[in-house]
Design a protein around this motif. Sequence first.
Motif, PDB file in Angstrom:
ATOM      1  N   ARG A 280       0.875  -1.199   0.082  1.00 57.36           N
ATOM      2  CA  ARG A 280      -0.047  -0.070  -0.049  1.00 57.36           C
ATOM      3  C   ARG A 280       0.823   1.203  -0.058  1.00 57.36           C
ATOM      4  O   ARG A 280       1.758   1.342   0.583  1.00 57.36           O
TER       5      ARG A 280
ATOM      6  N   GLU B 278      -4.492   3.534  -2.732  1.00 60.36           N
ATOM      7  CA  GLU B 278      -3.398   2.835  -1.955  1.00 60.36           C
ATOM      8  C   GLU B 278      -2.613   2.398  -3.050  1.00 60.36           C
ATOM      9  O   GLU B 278      -1.298   1.705  -2.743  1.00 60.36           O
TER      10      GLU B 278
ATOM     11  N   ASP C 229       2.770   2.994   2.687  1.00 60.40           N
ATOM     12  CA  ASP C 229       1.864   3.582   3.450  1.00 60.40           C
ATOM     13  C   ASP C 229       1.601   2.526   4.724  1.00 60.40           C
ATOM     14  O   ASP C 229       0.430   2.713   5.031  1.00 60.40           O
ATOM     15  N   HIS C 230       2.412   1.772   4.786  1.00 64.38           N
ATOM     16  CA  HIS C 230       2.477   0.889   5.912  1.00 64.38           C
ATOM     17  C   HIS C 230       3.722   0.212   6.486  1.00 64.38           C
ATOM     18  O   HIS C 230       4.446   0.518   5.498  1.00 64.38           O
TER      19      HIS C 230
ATOM     20  N   ASN D   8      -1.379  -7.216  11.052  1.00 63.99           N
ATOM     21  CA  ASN D   8      -2.271  -6.749  12.168  1.00 63.99           C
ATOM     22  C   ASN D   8      -3.463  -6.257  11.678  1.00 63.99           C
ATOM     23  O   ASN D   8      -3.751  -6.082  10.667  1.00 63.99           O
ATOM     24  N   GLU D   9      -4.296  -5.632  12.944  1.00 54.54           N
ATOM     25  CA  GLU D   9      -5.581  -5.094  12.427  1.00 54.54           C
ATOM     26  C   GLU D   9      -5.298  -3.526  11.472  1.00 54.54           C
ATOM     27  O   GLU D   9      -6.284  -3.129  11.079  1.00 54.54           O
ATOM     28  N   ASP D  10      -4.131  -2.890  11.613  1.00 53.79           N
ATOM     29  CA  ASP D  10      -3.755  -1.890  10.912  1.00 53.79           C
ATOM     30  C   ASP D  10      -3.031  -2.157   9.505  1.00 53.79           C
ATOM     31  O   ASP D  10      -2.721  -1.477   8.859  1.00 53.79           O
ATOM     32  N   ARG D  11      -3.322  -3.447   9.392  1.00 51.20           N
ATOM     33  CA  ARG D  11      -2.586  -3.940   7.994  1.00 51.20           C
ATOM     34  C   ARG D  11      -1.143  -3.769   7.919  1.00 51.20           C
ATOM     35  O   ARG D  11      -0.519  -3.669   6.477  1.00 51.20           O
ATOM     36  N   ASP D  12      -0.348  -3.639   9.051  1.00 52.03           N
ATOM     37  CA  ASP D  12       1.011  -3.648   8.766  1.00 52.03           C
ATOM     38  C   ASP D  12       1.414  -5.024   8.699  1.00 52.03           C
ATOM     39  O   ASP D  12       0.990  -6.135   9.250  1.00 52.03           O
TER      40      ASP D  12
END
Length: 191
Positions: free
Chosen positions: A15, A80, A153-154, A172-176
């Motif tokens: 992203r 993204e 962006d991650h 994870n929940e932040d899409r990292d």
Amino acid sequence: MTLTELAVACRTYRRFTQEEVPQELLAMMVENARISNSAMNMQPLRYTVVRDPELVAGMQPLVHWAAKLPKEIGTPKEGEQPTAFIVIATEGRETPYTNIDVGIAVRTMTLTACEGGVGSCIMGNVNVKKVQELLDMPESWTPKLVLALGYPDHASVVVDLPENGDTSYYVNEDRDYFVPKRSQEDIILWR
Ligand SMILES: Cc1cc2nc3c(=O)[nH]c(=O)nc-3n(C[C@H](O)[C@H](O)[C@H](O)COP(=O)(O)O)c2cc1C
């Protein structure tokens, strides 16, 4: 950044912010690949740098993201998506070393991008025929890999392999991203 710092930082990114990648950096990526090692110095590699916004948009559906993740997580949505692509192709007689040249070049390019703050995703799962058509590439060129590019962006970090040995990357929940890598003990024979 030192080369060792780059090796840590140079992860796959999926992203991106929508800031344009400077043309000079794209040119430097190809320049560093141009002078890379090449078996028998045959230099079979050719590059198509895709910056034109219409062509960049045309590339988006021709590449396939993150085989290990559900599409809604691994595939960048509009806003993204990568802002540039470089297609690495070969021309001329293939030898058993041709794809090794491709590997050396692509890593040289991703490290150069990372040095300039730009993230990348090496993409092998590509609709090659359609990419060739879209970019009006010479028929004598065979696309081998696509590099998707943009400002990350991650986050993405290397982690140890879990007990069960699963090498699948996860978010994870932040899409990292978390990218398990085998330990040195598992991959080196010292003699
Ligand atoms: C030859 C090659 C082909 C790849 N093809 C794809 C692809 O088609 N789509 C994708 O999302 N990632 C692709 N990747 C990225 C890998 O999934 C990624 O390198 C791996 O998960 C390890 O993450 P890391 O690059 O951060 O170490 C490819 C990587 C390589 C080296």
